[in-house]
Design a protein around this motif. Structure first.
Motif, PDB file in Angstrom:
ATOM      1  N   THR A  58      -4.176  12.641  -3.897  1.00  0.00           N
ATOM      2  CA  THR A  58      -4.412  12.031  -2.589  1.00  0.00           C
ATOM      3  C   THR A  58      -3.128  11.500  -1.965  1.00  0.00           C
ATOM      4  O   THR A  58      -2.965  11.498  -0.742  1.00  0.00           O
ATOM      5  CB  THR A  58      -5.429  10.880  -2.718  1.00  0.00           C
ATOM      6  N   PHE A  59      -2.191  11.073  -2.798  1.00  0.00           N
ATOM      7  CA  PHE A  59      -0.981  10.410  -2.303  1.00  0.00           C
ATOM      8  C   PHE A  59       0.267  11.285  -2.423  1.00  0.00           C
ATOM      9  O   PHE A  59       1.387  10.792  -2.381  1.00  0.00           O
ATOM     10  CB  PHE A  59      -0.793   9.091  -3.066  1.00  0.00           C
ATOM     11  N   GLN A  60       0.060  12.592  -2.527  1.00  0.00           N
ATOM     12  CA  GLN A  60       1.164  13.505  -2.803  1.00  0.00           C
ATOM     13  C   GLN A  60       2.191  13.603  -1.678  1.00  0.00           C
ATOM     14  O   GLN A  60       3.340  13.993  -1.905  1.00  0.00           O
ATOM     15  CB  GLN A  60       0.616  14.902  -3.117  1.00  0.00           C
ATOM     16  N   GLU A  61       1.814  13.269  -0.454  1.00  0.00           N
ATOM     17  CA  GLU A  61       2.761  13.375   0.657  1.00  0.00           C
ATOM     18  C   GLU A  61       3.748  12.208   0.695  1.00  0.00           C
ATOM     19  O   GLU A  61       4.757  12.270   1.398  1.00  0.00           O
ATOM     20  CB  GLU A  61       2.020  13.454   1.994  1.00  0.00           C
ATOM     21  N   VAL A  62       3.453  11.144  -0.047  1.00  0.00           N
ATOM     22  CA  VAL A  62       4.320   9.963  -0.009  1.00  0.00           C
ATOM     23  C   VAL A  62       5.424  10.109  -1.052  1.00  0.00           C
ATOM     24  O   VAL A  62       5.213   9.889  -2.244  1.00  0.00           O
ATOM     25  CB  VAL A  62       3.521   8.673  -0.250  1.00  0.00           C
ATOM     26  N   LYS A  63       6.588  10.509  -0.596  1.00  0.00           N
ATOM     27  CA  LYS A  63       7.777  10.645  -1.438  1.00  0.00           C
ATOM     28  C   LYS A  63       8.852   9.732  -0.835  1.00  0.00           C
ATOM     29  O   LYS A  63       9.551  10.112   0.108  1.00  0.00           O
ATOM     30  CB  LYS A  63       8.266  12.097  -1.459  1.00  0.00           C
ATOM     31  N   LEU A  64       8.980   8.550  -1.368  1.00  0.00           N
ATOM     32  CA  LEU A  64       9.799   7.524  -0.726  1.00  0.00           C
ATOM     33  C   LEU A  64      11.287   7.641  -1.015  1.00  0.00           C
ATOM     34  O   LEU A  64      12.101   7.051  -0.301  1.00  0.00           O
ATOM     35  CB  LEU A  64       9.301   6.137  -1.143  1.00  0.00           C
TER      36      LEU A  64
ATOM     37  N   ILE B 140       0.830  -1.201   0.000  1.00  0.00           N
ATOM     38  CA  ILE B 140       0.000   0.000   0.000  1.00  0.00           C
ATOM     39  C   ILE B 140       0.867   1.255   0.000  1.00  0.00           C
ATOM     40  O   ILE B 140       0.607   2.212  -0.747  1.00  0.00           O
ATOM     41  CB  ILE B 140      -0.946  -0.006   1.210  1.00  0.00           C
ATOM     42  N   LEU B 141       1.909   1.271   0.821  1.00  0.00           N
ATOM     43  CA  LEU B 141       2.788   2.442   0.865  1.00  0.00           C
ATOM     44  C   LEU B 141       3.509   2.612  -0.466  1.00  0.00           C
ATOM     45  O   LEU B 141       3.624   3.726  -0.990  1.00  0.00           O
ATOM     46  CB  LEU B 141       3.802   2.294   2.001  1.00  0.00           C
ATOM     47  N   TRP B 142       3.987   1.517  -1.043  1.00  0.00           N
ATOM     48  CA  TRP B 142       4.716   1.596  -2.310  1.00  0.00           C
ATOM     49  C   TRP B 142       3.814   2.056  -3.442  1.00  0.00           C
ATOM     50  O   TRP B 142       4.193   2.914  -4.247  1.00  0.00           O
ATOM     51  CB  TRP B 142       5.339   0.237  -2.642  1.00  0.00           C
ATOM     52  N   ARG B 143       2.612   1.526  -3.518  1.00  0.00           N
ATOM     53  CA  ARG B 143       1.655   1.984  -4.531  1.00  0.00           C
ATOM     54  C   ARG B 143       1.399   3.484  -4.369  1.00  0.00           C
ATOM     55  O   ARG B 143       1.294   4.223  -5.351  1.00  0.00           O
ATOM     56  CB  ARG B 143       0.337   1.217  -4.400  1.00  0.00           C
ATOM     57  N   SER B 144       1.252   3.924  -3.121  1.00  0.00           N
ATOM     58  CA  SER B 144       1.023   5.343  -2.859  1.00  0.00           C
ATOM     59  C   SER B 144       2.194   6.186  -3.347  1.00  0.00           C
ATOM     60  O   SER B 144       2.013   7.283  -3.886  1.00  0.00           O
ATOM     61  CB  SER B 144       0.801   5.587  -1.354  1.00  0.00           C
ATOM     62  N   GLY B 145       3.400   5.648  -3.166  1.00  0.00           N
ATOM     63  CA  GLY B 145       4.598   6.382  -3.551  1.00  0.00           C
ATOM     64  C   GLY B 145       4.776   6.532  -5.053  1.00  0.00           C
ATOM     65  O   GLY B 145       5.335   7.524  -5.525  1.00  0.00           O
ATOM     66  N   ILE B 146       4.313   5.547  -5.825  1.00  0.00           N
ATOM     67  CA  ILE B 146       4.487   5.623  -7.279  1.00  0.00           C
ATOM     68  C   ILE B 146       3.300   6.297  -7.955  1.00  0.00           C
ATOM     69  O   ILE B 146       3.345   6.592  -9.149  1.00  0.00           O
ATOM     70  CB  ILE B 146       4.705   4.233  -7.914  1.00  0.00           C
ATOM     71  N   SER B 147       2.233   6.554  -7.197  1.00  0.00           N
ATOM     72  CA  SER B 147       1.055   7.186  -7.770  1.00  0.00           C
ATOM     73  C   SER B 147       1.294   8.673  -8.007  1.00  0.00           C
ATOM     74  O   SER B 147       2.033   9.336  -7.267  1.00  0.00           O
ATOM     75  CB  SER B 147      -0.145   7.016  -6.834  1.00  0.00           C
ATOM     76  N   THR B 148       0.651   9.210  -9.025  1.00  0.00           N
ATOM     77  CA  THR B 148       0.718  10.649  -9.306  1.00  0.00           C
ATOM     78  C   THR B 148      -0.545  11.366  -8.844  1.00  0.00           C
ATOM     79  O   THR B 148      -0.669  12.581  -9.025  1.00  0.00           O
ATOM     80  CB  THR B 148       0.900  10.898 -10.821  1.00  0.00           C
ATOM     81  N   ARG B 149      -1.467  10.665  -8.237  1.00  0.00           N
ATOM     82  CA  ARG B 149      -2.726  11.278  -7.810  1.00  0.00           C
ATOM     83  C   ARG B 149      -2.515  12.151  -6.576  1.00  0.00           C
ATOM     84  O   ARG B 149      -1.682  11.854  -5.704  1.00  0.00           O
ATOM     85  CB  ARG B 149      -3.782  10.200  -7.538  1.00  0.00           C
TER      86      ARG B 149
ATOM     87  N   PRO C 176      -2.793   9.014   2.945  1.00  0.00           N
ATOM     88  CA  PRO C 176      -1.475   8.757   3.544  1.00  0.00           C
ATOM     89  C   PRO C 176      -0.801  10.069   3.939  1.00  0.00           C
ATOM     90  O   PRO C 176      -0.826  11.038   3.167  1.00  0.00           O
ATOM     91  CB  PRO C 176      -0.709   8.051   2.422  1.00  0.00           C
ATOM     92  N   ARG C 177      -0.224  10.099   5.129  1.00  0.00           N
ATOM     93  CA  ARG C 177       0.369  11.329   5.629  1.00  0.00           C
ATOM     94  C   ARG C 177       1.836  11.136   5.986  1.00  0.00           C
ATOM     95  O   ARG C 177       2.254  10.066   6.438  1.00  0.00           O
ATOM     96  CB  ARG C 177      -0.371  11.801   6.894  1.00  0.00           C
ATOM     97  N   LEU C 178       2.599  12.190   5.800  1.00  0.00           N
ATOM     98  CA  LEU C 178       3.995  12.249   6.229  1.00  0.00           C
ATOM     99  C   LEU C 178       4.035  12.993   7.551  1.00  0.00           C
ATOM    100  O   LEU C 178       3.471  14.084   7.680  1.00  0.00           O
ATOM    101  CB  LEU C 178       4.834  12.978   5.183  1.00  0.00           C
ATOM    102  N   HIS C 179       4.707  12.430   8.549  1.00  0.00           N
ATOM    103  CA  HIS C 179       4.798  13.047   9.866  1.00  0.00           C
ATOM    104  C   HIS C 179       6.255  13.322  10.233  1.00  0.00           C
ATOM    105  O   HIS C 179       7.149  12.536   9.907  1.00  0.00           O
ATOM    106  CB  HIS C 179       4.192  12.126  10.932  1.00  0.00           C
ATOM    107  N   LYS C 180       6.453  14.431  10.922  1.00  0.00           N
ATOM    108  CA  LYS C 180       7.777  14.780  11.430  1.00  0.00           C
ATOM    109  C   LYS C 180       7.620  15.119  12.900  1.00  0.00           C
ATOM    110  O   LYS C 180       7.007  16.119  13.254  1.00  0.00           O
ATOM    111  CB  LYS C 180       8.359  15.960  10.661  1.00  0.00           C
ATOM    112  N   THR C 181       8.163  14.256  13.753  1.00  0.00           N
ATOM    113  CA  THR C 181       8.028  14.433  15.200  1.00  0.00           C
ATOM    114  C   THR C 181       9.381  14.248  15.873  1.00  0.00           C
ATOM    115  O   THR C 181      10.017  13.205  15.732  1.00  0.00           O
ATOM    116  CB  THR C 181       7.026  13.411  15.785  1.00  0.00           C
ATOM    117  N   ASN C 182       9.814  15.273  16.586  1.00  0.00           N
ATOM    118  CA  ASN C 182      11.090  15.214  17.313  1.00  0.00           C
ATOM    119  C   ASN C 182      12.246  14.774  16.408  1.00  0.00           C
ATOM    120  O   ASN C 182      13.089  13.969  16.794  1.00  0.00           O
ATOM    121  CB  ASN C 182      10.977  14.260  18.510  1.00  0.00           C
ATOM    122  N   GLY C 183      12.251  15.299  15.197  1.00  0.00           N
ATOM    123  CA  GLY C 183      13.321  14.986  14.267  1.00  0.00           C
ATOM    124  C   GLY C 183      13.192  13.648  13.583  1.00  0.00           C
ATOM    125  O   GLY C 183      14.046  13.265  12.791  1.00  0.00           O
TER     126      GLY C 183
END
Length: 251
Positions: A136-142, A125-134, A185-192
């Motif tokens: 909805t999945f724009q935050e997933v940059k693997l 699921i994460l990999w599909r999100s990463g290769i998608s151009t839609r 899918p969301r990208l999170h940044k917490t405490n570095g």
């Protein structure tokens, strides 16, 4: 013909590949097979109208039929059985036990799962999100992890449980919370530390890609090579706050 993003071979590519497997949407469909679309910001403002769309998000021109339906489908089918508690042969059924530890954390200890199939199913699921151009999945940059995960999927090698660590949280124990939600899918940044999350039907999947990115409080609950996983239950009444924070509705 173009190149399949998974097997890297020149093959005819299918026109409709779901990013999140369609069968994981089954709790979202109404009788007419429309998905209920939840808008957290509108909900916070008191707008409770639910829009409907005919299907989950999909994209064409990414995968060949064999990779989409057979290779990745094998992992996704197992994932679907685990998340939906579907009937399985007795010897394959997960063994579940509810536990509350000394810190008051409630979790479901699950044994007798297939570490390989479950990990690769979640990574699909994460990999599909990463290769998608839609959008909805724009935050997933693997980045380099896109190729790393691709090799794991095509070679059927999930690696060890310290290599890309996965944690599952849940609000399904809270009867006041809806479970028929799939989140962007969301990208999170917490405490570095950087990690990804995806909400699927009342479960929150956390993906810690780089070494030492997992918070120590989650370490003991992660998916493990001994075929165990501990799903942490969010405290009663916390699910909606988590969802609104997750979607950015509180900012």
């Amino acid at each position: 013909m173009t190149i399949c993003k998974l097997c890297k071979q020149e093959k005819p590519l299918i026109k409709k590949s779901h990013i999140i497997p369609d069968f994981l949407h089954k709790e979202l469909y109404d009788q007419k097979h429309y998905i209920k679309k939840f808008n957290a910001k509108s909900f916070r403002l008191g707008i409770t109208r639910i829009s409907k769309i005919p299907t989950g998000e999909y994209e064409g021109g990414m995968l060949c039929k064999e990779c989409d339906g057979e290779k990745l489908g094998k992992y996704e089918t197992y994932l679907g059985k685990i998340l939906s508690n579907s009937d399985m042969p007795e010897e394959q059924k997960p063994i579940c036990k509810k536990i509350r530890n000394g810190n008051g954390v409630e979790f479901m200890e699950i044994r007798n799962i297939d570490y390989k199939l479950l990990k690769l199913g979640l990574l699909t699921i994460l990999w599909r999100s990463g290769i998608s151009t839609r959008k909805t999945f724009q935050e997933v940059k693997l980045g380099p992890y896109e190729e790393k995960i691709r090799k794991m999927l095509i070679e059927e090698n999930p690696s060890n449980d310290n290599e890309i660590e996965l944690v599952v949280l849940s609000w399904r124990n809270d009867r006041k919370m809806a479970t028929d939600i799939i989140g962007q899918p969301r990208l999170h940044k917490t405490n570095g530390k950087i990690y990804y999350s995806i909400i699927i039907n009342g479960y929150i999947i956390l993906y810690f890609l780089s070494k030492n990115s997992i918070d120590n409080k989650f370490k003991s609950f992660r998916l493990k090579e001994d075929n165990t996983l501990s799903i942490v239950n969010l405290p009663q009444g916390y699910g909606m706050e988590f969802l609104l924070n997750y979607t950015g509705a509180l900012t």
